[in-house]
Design an enzyme around this catalytic site. Structure first.
Site, mmCIF file in Angstrom:
data_model
loop_
_atom_site.group_PDB
_atom_site.id
_atom_site.type_symbol
_atom_site.label_atom_id
_atom_site.label_comp_id
_atom_site.label_asym_id
_atom_site.label_seq_id
_atom_site.Cartn_x
_atom_site.Cartn_y
_atom_site.Cartn_z
ATOM 1 N N GLY A 131 0.775 -1.240 0.000
ATOM 2 C CA GLY A 131 0.000 0.000 0.000
ATOM 3 C C GLY A 131 0.805 1.288 0.000
ATOM 4 O O GLY A 131 0.383 2.291 -0.557
ATOM 5 N N GLU B 138 3.653 4.567 6.037
ATOM 6 C CA GLU B 138 2.433 3.765 5.894
ATOM 7 C C GLU B 138 1.431 4.460 4.974
ATOM 8 O O GLU B 138 1.397 5.690 4.900
ATOM 9 C CB GLU B 138 1.779 3.585 7.277
ATOM 10 C CG GLU B 138 1.959 2.216 7.891
ATOM 11 C CD GLU B 138 1.129 1.116 7.240
ATOM 12 O OE1 GLU B 138 0.761 1.227 6.059
ATOM 13 O OE2 GLU B 138 0.856 0.130 7.944
ATOM 14 N N ASP B 139 0.621 3.685 4.315
ATOM 15 C CA ASP B 139 -0.433 4.252 3.480
ATOM 16 C C ASP B 139 -1.580 4.763 4.346
ATOM 17 O O ASP B 139 -2.004 5.904 4.243
ATOM 18 C CB ASP B 139 -0.937 3.234 2.447
ATOM 19 C CG ASP B 139 -1.331 1.879 3.046
ATOM 20 O OD1 ASP B 139 -1.158 1.659 4.269
ATOM 21 O OD2 ASP B 139 -1.818 1.022 2.284
ATOM 22 N N ASP C 22 -5.958 2.392 9.950
ATOM 23 C CA ASP C 22 -7.395 2.155 10.072
ATOM 24 C C ASP C 22 -7.670 1.737 11.518
ATOM 25 O O ASP C 22 -7.820 2.584 12.392
ATOM 26 C CB ASP C 22 -7.785 1.090 9.036
ATOM 27 C CG ASP C 22 -9.276 0.816 8.994
ATOM 28 O OD1 ASP C 22 -10.033 1.478 9.720
ATOM 29 O OD2 ASP C 22 -9.697 -0.079 8.236
ATOM 30 N N PHE D 290 -14.269 2.999 3.263
ATOM 31 C CA PHE D 290 -13.255 2.223 2.560
ATOM 32 C C PHE D 290 -12.813 2.986 1.319
ATOM 33 O O PHE D 290 -13.620 3.357 0.481
ATOM 34 C CB PHE D 290 -13.786 0.840 2.166
ATOM 35 C CG PHE D 290 -12.685 -0.068 1.711
ATOM 36 C CD1 PHE D 290 -11.863 -0.712 2.634
ATOM 37 C CD2 PHE D 290 -12.437 -0.270 0.358
ATOM 38 C CE1 PHE D 290 -10.819 -1.530 2.219
ATOM 39 C CE2 PHE D 290 -11.399 -1.085 -0.068
ATOM 40 C CZ PHE D 290 -10.591 -1.711 0.863
ATOM 41 N N VAL D 291 -11.500 3.245 1.233
ATOM 42 C CA VAL D 291 -10.983 4.035 0.112
ATOM 43 C C VAL D 291 -9.962 3.240 -0.703
ATOM 44 O O VAL D 291 -9.362 2.288 -0.207
ATOM 45 C CB VAL D 291 -10.342 5.350 0.608
ATOM 46 C CG1 VAL D 291 -11.396 6.290 1.185
ATOM 47 C CG2 VAL D 291 -9.239 5.084 1.633
ATOM 48 N N ASP E 192 -5.680 -0.568 -2.174
ATOM 49 C CA ASP E 192 -6.363 -1.487 -3.083
ATOM 50 C C ASP E 192 -7.682 -1.989 -2.538
ATOM 51 O O ASP E 192 -7.955 -1.947 -1.335
ATOM 52 C CB ASP E 192 -5.482 -2.715 -3.326
ATOM 53 C CG ASP E 192 -5.412 -3.623 -2.093
ATOM 54 O OD1 ASP E 192 -5.015 -3.133 -1.019
ATOM 55 O OD2 ASP E 192 -5.784 -4.807 -2.195
ATOM 56 N N ARG F 64 -4.687 0.376 -7.074
ATOM 57 C CA ARG F 64 -3.505 0.988 -6.447
ATOM 58 C C ARG F 64 -2.893 2.072 -7.326
ATOM 59 O O ARG F 64 -2.218 2.967 -6.846
ATOM 60 C CB ARG F 64 -2.418 -0.067 -6.191
ATOM 61 C CG ARG F 64 -2.786 -1.119 -5.168
ATOM 62 C CD ARG F 64 -1.534 -1.879 -4.777
ATOM 63 N NE ARG F 64 -1.810 -3.155 -4.128
ATOM 64 C CZ ARG F 64 -2.051 -3.302 -2.836
ATOM 65 N NH1 ARG F 64 -2.095 -2.249 -2.052
ATOM 66 N NH2 ARG F 64 -2.257 -4.501 -2.322
HETATM 67 P P1 IMP Z 1 -5.401 -1.587 10.127
HETATM 68 O O1 IMP Z 1 -4.629 -2.752 10.660
HETATM 69 O O2 IMP Z 1 -6.879 -1.755 10.338
HETATM 70 O O3 IMP Z 1 -4.913 -0.253 10.650
HETATM 71 O O4 IMP Z 1 -5.234 -1.595 8.569
HETATM 72 C C1 IMP Z 1 -4.042 -1.270 7.972
HETATM 73 C C2 IMP Z 1 -3.926 -1.786 6.558
HETATM 74 O O5 IMP Z 1 -5.173 -2.198 6.004
HETATM 75 C C3 IMP Z 1 -3.422 -0.679 5.680
HETATM 76 O O6 IMP Z 1 -2.020 -0.671 5.631
HETATM 77 C C4 IMP Z 1 -4.075 -0.984 4.358
HETATM 78 O O7 IMP Z 1 -3.243 -1.861 3.627
HETATM 79 C C5 IMP Z 1 -5.365 -1.676 4.717
HETATM 80 N N1 IMP Z 1 -6.514 -0.745 4.723
HETATM 81 C C6 IMP Z 1 -7.111 -0.155 5.786
HETATM 82 N N2 IMP Z 1 -8.124 0.627 5.424
HETATM 83 C C7 IMP Z 1 -8.173 0.562 4.068
HETATM 84 C C8 IMP Z 1 -9.011 1.187 3.078
HETATM 85 O O8 IMP Z 1 -9.930 1.985 3.347
HETATM 86 N N3 IMP Z 1 -8.745 0.849 1.799
HETATM 87 C C9 IMP Z 1 -7.750 -0.010 1.436
HETATM 88 N N4 IMP Z 1 -6.940 -0.606 2.323
HETATM 89 C C10 IMP Z 1 -7.150 -0.324 3.636
HETATM 90 MG MG MG Z 2 -3.262 -3.330 2.128
#
Ligand code: IMP
Ligand code: MG
Length: 186
Positions: A49, A104-105, A108, A157-158, A164, A170
């Site tokens: 990401g 980081e991208d 969440d 969700f984006v 992706d 992407r």
């Molecule tokens: P987390 O563990 O919930 O913080 O999620 C982190 C990872 O989930 C990110 O590095 C992304 O790869 C993916 N992710 C979280 N939210 C989104 C979204 O809205 N769109 C796409 N990928 C996401």
């Molecule tokens: Mg991802």
């Protein structure tokens, strides 16, 4: 001048335009150049990401950074974090005593980053800083270290600019909200 950006199939609406992203990248890069003027960091990009953000950010910076990547599993094709994180690709080098800048991208739930930071801290770097392009304003997200955030976004969700859905989108130069129909497969 107004630029009309093309919308890819399955995209409902653009949340952050290419221009807004690029302005923010330059702003963050200038801050980071300042911060690391006395010693360039080892930039750790979180695959896949963070590729778009990482490559733009490092090229907007002027300090001679070193780059490396880590890959961790997160969602698979689902849109909810499972909390199960696995290292798929590790760093090439030892990080003991080094200054890390984790790129980081999106943050969440915070679970992926939390796990990654735990792993990295155990290797005794001199310092870890975190820069994330996006952070979701999410109820119940865990408290995790994020030093710089490009944009806070609503809990939607984006896709695009590295992010992706089931491996796709992407390559879009903007961040967008996916059409419900594209998610449900209808
Ligand atoms: P987390 O563990 O919930 O913080 O999620 C982190 C990872 O989930 C990110 O590095 C992304 O790869 C993916 N992710 C979280 N939210 C989104 C979204 O809205 N769109 C796409 N990928 C996401
Ligand atoms: Mg991802």
């Amino acid at each position: 001048m107004t630029t009309v950006e093309p919308k890819a199939d399955g995209i409902a609406r653009i949340l952050i335009t290419e221009e807004e992203i690029q302005d923010k990248v330059r702003e963050l890069a200038a801050e980071l150049d300042q911060q690391y003027h006395d010693g360039p960091p080892l930039m750790v990009g979180v695959l896949t990401g963070a590729v778009a953000f990482m490559t733009d950010l490092m090229r907007a910076m002027t300090v001679p950074v070193i780059v490396d990547f880590m890959a961790v599993s997160s969602y698979g094709a689902a849109t909810q974090s499972s909390g199960v994180v696995r290292i798929l690709k590790d760093l090439n080098d030892d990080i003991e005593g080094r200054r890390l800048l984790v790129v980081e991208d999106i943050v969440d739930s915070g679970l992926t980053l939390q796990y990654l930071l735990d792993v990295l801290r155990r290797r005794n770097p001199a310092e870890i800083q975190v820069v994330a392009l996006l952070k979701k304003e999410k109820e119940g997200a865990i408290e995790v270290q994020v030093d710089r955030v490009g944009f806070s976004i609503p809990d939607e969700f984006v896709v695009g600019y590295g992010l992706d859905y089931a491996g796709r989108y992407r390559n879009l130069p903007y961040v967008a909200v996916l059409d419900e129909k594209a998610i449900s497969g209808a």
